[in-house]
Design an enzyme around this catalytic site. Structure first.
Site, PDB file in Angstrom:
ATOM      1  N   ARG A 103      55.164  39.048  37.187  1.00 43.53           N
ATOM      2  CA  ARG A 103      54.732  37.795  37.943  1.00 43.53           C
ATOM      3  C   ARG A 103      55.134  36.936  36.582  1.00 43.53           C
ATOM      4  NH1 ARG A 103      48.629  35.949  39.398  1.00 43.53           N
ATOM      5  NH2 ARG A 103      48.441  36.549  37.288  1.00 43.53           N
ATOM      6  N   THR A 107      55.529  29.784  36.034  1.00 47.77           N
ATOM      7  CA  THR A 107      55.077  29.743  37.237  1.00 47.77           C
ATOM      8  C   THR A 107      54.087  30.267  38.060  1.00 47.77           C
ATOM      9  OG1 THR A 107      57.246  31.202  37.967  1.00 47.77           O
ATOM     10  CG2 THR A 107      57.454  28.901  37.386  1.00 47.77           C
ATOM     11  N   ASP A 199      44.089  43.027  34.099  1.00 55.85           N
ATOM     12  CA  ASP A 199      45.662  43.427  33.895  1.00 55.85           C
ATOM     13  C   ASP A 199      46.111  45.032  34.522  1.00 55.85           C
ATOM     14  OD1 ASP A 199      48.737  44.808  33.876  1.00 55.85           O
ATOM     15  OD2 ASP A 199      49.195  42.550  32.855  1.00 55.85           O
ATOM     16  N   ASP A 202      48.502  46.770  32.260  1.00 59.68           N
ATOM     17  CA  ASP A 202      48.228  46.876  30.774  1.00 59.68           C
ATOM     18  C   ASP A 202      47.624  48.184  31.243  1.00 59.68           C
ATOM     19  OD1 ASP A 202      50.123  45.530  29.922  1.00 59.68           O
ATOM     20  OD2 ASP A 202      48.441  43.376  29.745  1.00 59.68           O
TER      21      ASP A 202
HETATM   22  C1  PRP Z   1      50.491  42.106  38.687  1.00 57.52           C
HETATM   23  C2  PRP Z   1      49.887  42.807  39.648  1.00 57.52           C
HETATM   24  C3  PRP Z   1      51.123  42.745  40.655  1.00 57.52           C
HETATM   25  C4  PRP Z   1      51.068  41.368  41.349  1.00 57.52           C
HETATM   26  C5  PRP Z   1      50.266  39.960  41.717  1.00 57.52           C
HETATM   27  O1  PRP Z   1      52.245  42.722  38.537  1.00 57.52           O
HETATM   28  O2  PRP Z   1      50.716  44.391  39.837  1.00 57.52           O
HETATM   29  O3  PRP Z   1      52.605  43.121  41.183  1.00 57.52           O
HETATM   30  O4  PRP Z   1      50.874  40.726  39.596  1.00 57.52           O
HETATM   31  O5  PRP Z   1      50.206  38.564  41.224  1.00 57.52           O
HETATM   32  P1  PRP Z   1      50.897  37.881  42.746  1.00 57.52           P
HETATM   33  O6  PRP Z   1      50.142  38.238  43.683  1.00 57.52           O
HETATM   34  O7  PRP Z   1      50.409  36.931  41.972  1.00 57.52           O
HETATM   35  O8  PRP Z   1      52.389  37.996  42.739  1.00 57.52           O
HETATM   36  P2  PRP Z   1      52.229  41.916  36.523  1.00 57.52           P
HETATM   37  O9  PRP Z   1      53.597  40.923  36.453  1.00 57.52           O
HETATM   38  O10 PRP Z   1      51.021  41.626  35.938  1.00 57.52           O
HETATM   39  O11 PRP Z   1      53.355  43.169  36.619  1.00 57.52           O
HETATM   40  P3  PRP Z   1      53.230  45.032  35.424  1.00 57.52           P
HETATM   41  O12 PRP Z   1      52.747  45.387  37.107  1.00 57.52           O
HETATM   42  O13 PRP Z   1      54.119  45.376  35.158  1.00 57.52           O
HETATM   43  O14 PRP Z   1      51.625  44.342  34.976  1.00 57.52           O
END
Ligand code: PRP
Length: 207
Positions: A103, A107, A199, A202
Site C-alpha cells: 500500500r 495515496t 503492521d 512488520d
Molecule cells: C497491509 C495489509 C494489506 C493492506 C491493507 O499490507 O497486509 O495487504 O496493507 O490495506 P488496504 O486495505 O488499505 O489496502 P502492507 O501494504 O503494509 O504490506 P506488507 O504486508 O508487505 O507489510
C-alpha cells in the site's frame, strides 16, 4: 451485512487479544497468526462441495466424501504469507499462488509488484489470505486479479477489518464472502486500523 462473517469463537477472540498486545514478540505473533488462520480455515470452508467416494476400512467398504474443488490459497505479500501454514494444516493439497501488493503510504492505493499466475486457472476456488483489511484497496485489487484470471469462486479470509474496508470490498464484490476474526472500530488519518494490531507484516518479520 450479508456475506460478512466475523468469528464468535472464544479461542479466536483470546488469540486475537494476544496478537493485539504490543508486547507479543515476532515468534509468538507468527504462531498466533498461524493458529487463528487454521481456525478461520475451518469456518470459511464449511460450504465447500464434496463428492461421495468409497473407502475401504480394515473391516468393510463404506461411503465417505472427498473435496470436489481444487483450492488455491492466495496470500497477499507480505503479511498474508503467515496465514498459509494454518490453512495447509487443514488442506495440505491446496495450491499457493502469491500476489505481491503493497500500500502506497501517501495515496493508500495498492501497488502490484508480484504476480506469476499462469494464463489458465489451475484451481476452482481461491481463498485470499491477508490479516488486515483497511481501506479495502488491496483486497479489491486481489479479487480483480483473480476474476481476470478466470476464477469466480473467491473467498476472503482476514484477521481484523475496518468497517470502511468491509464496506468497500462488499460493495465492489458482493459475491465474495468475508471471513474475519474481528471487525475493528475504523481507520485513523494514516489509514491504520484502530485499535488494530500494528503492521502485521512488520510484526511477523521483525522489520
Ligand atoms: C497491509 C495489509 C494489506 C493492506 C491493507 O499490507 O497486509 O495487504 O496493507 O490495506 P488496504 O486495505 O488499505 O489496502 P502492507 O501494504 O503494509 O504490506 P506488507 O504486508 O508487505 O507489510
Amino acid at each position: 451485512m450479508n456475506n460478512v462473517y466475523p468469528s464468535s469463537h472464544p479461542l479466536i477472540g483470546t488469540k486475537l487479544t494476544l496478537l493485539r498486545n504490543l508486547k507479543t514478540e515476532p515468534k509468538k505473533f507468527r504462531e498466533l497468526i498461524r493458529e487463528i488462520a487454521a481456525m478461520l480455515a475451518y469456518e470459511a470452508t464449511m460450504d465447500l462441495a464434496v463428492q461421495e467416494i468409497d473407502v475401504q476400512t480394515p473391516l468393510m467398504t463404506t461411503r465417505g466424501t472427498s473435496l470436489m474443488e481444487r483450492i488455491g490459497l492466495v496470500p497477499v505479500l507480505r503479511a498474508g504469507l503467515g496465514m498459509v501454514e494454518g490453512f495447509w494444516e487443514l488442506m495440505p493439497g491446496s495450491e499457493v499462488w502469491h500476489i505481491g501488493l503493497f500500500r502506497d503510504e501517501a495515496t493508500l492505493k495498492p501497488v502490484s509488484y508480484y504476480n506469476k499466475l499462469p494464463i489458465e486457472p489451475t484451481v476452482s476456488v481461491c481463498i485470499i489470505l491477508d490479516p488486515m483489511l483497511a481501506t479495502g484497496g488491496s483486497a479489491c485489487a486481489t479479487v480483480d486479479i483473480l476474476k481476470k484470471w478466470g476464477v469466480n469462486k473467491i473467498k476472503y479470509v482476514g484477521i481484523i477489518a475496518a468497517p470502511e474496508g468491509i464496506e468497500r470490498l462488499h460493495n465492489t464484490h458482493p459475491d465474495v464472502p468475508i471471513h474475519i476474526a474481528a471487525i475493528d472500530e475504523g481507520l485513523n488519518e494514516h489509514g491504520f486500523i484502530l485499535p488494530g494490531l500494528g503492521d502485521a507484516g512488520d510484526r511477523q518479520y521483525g522489520t
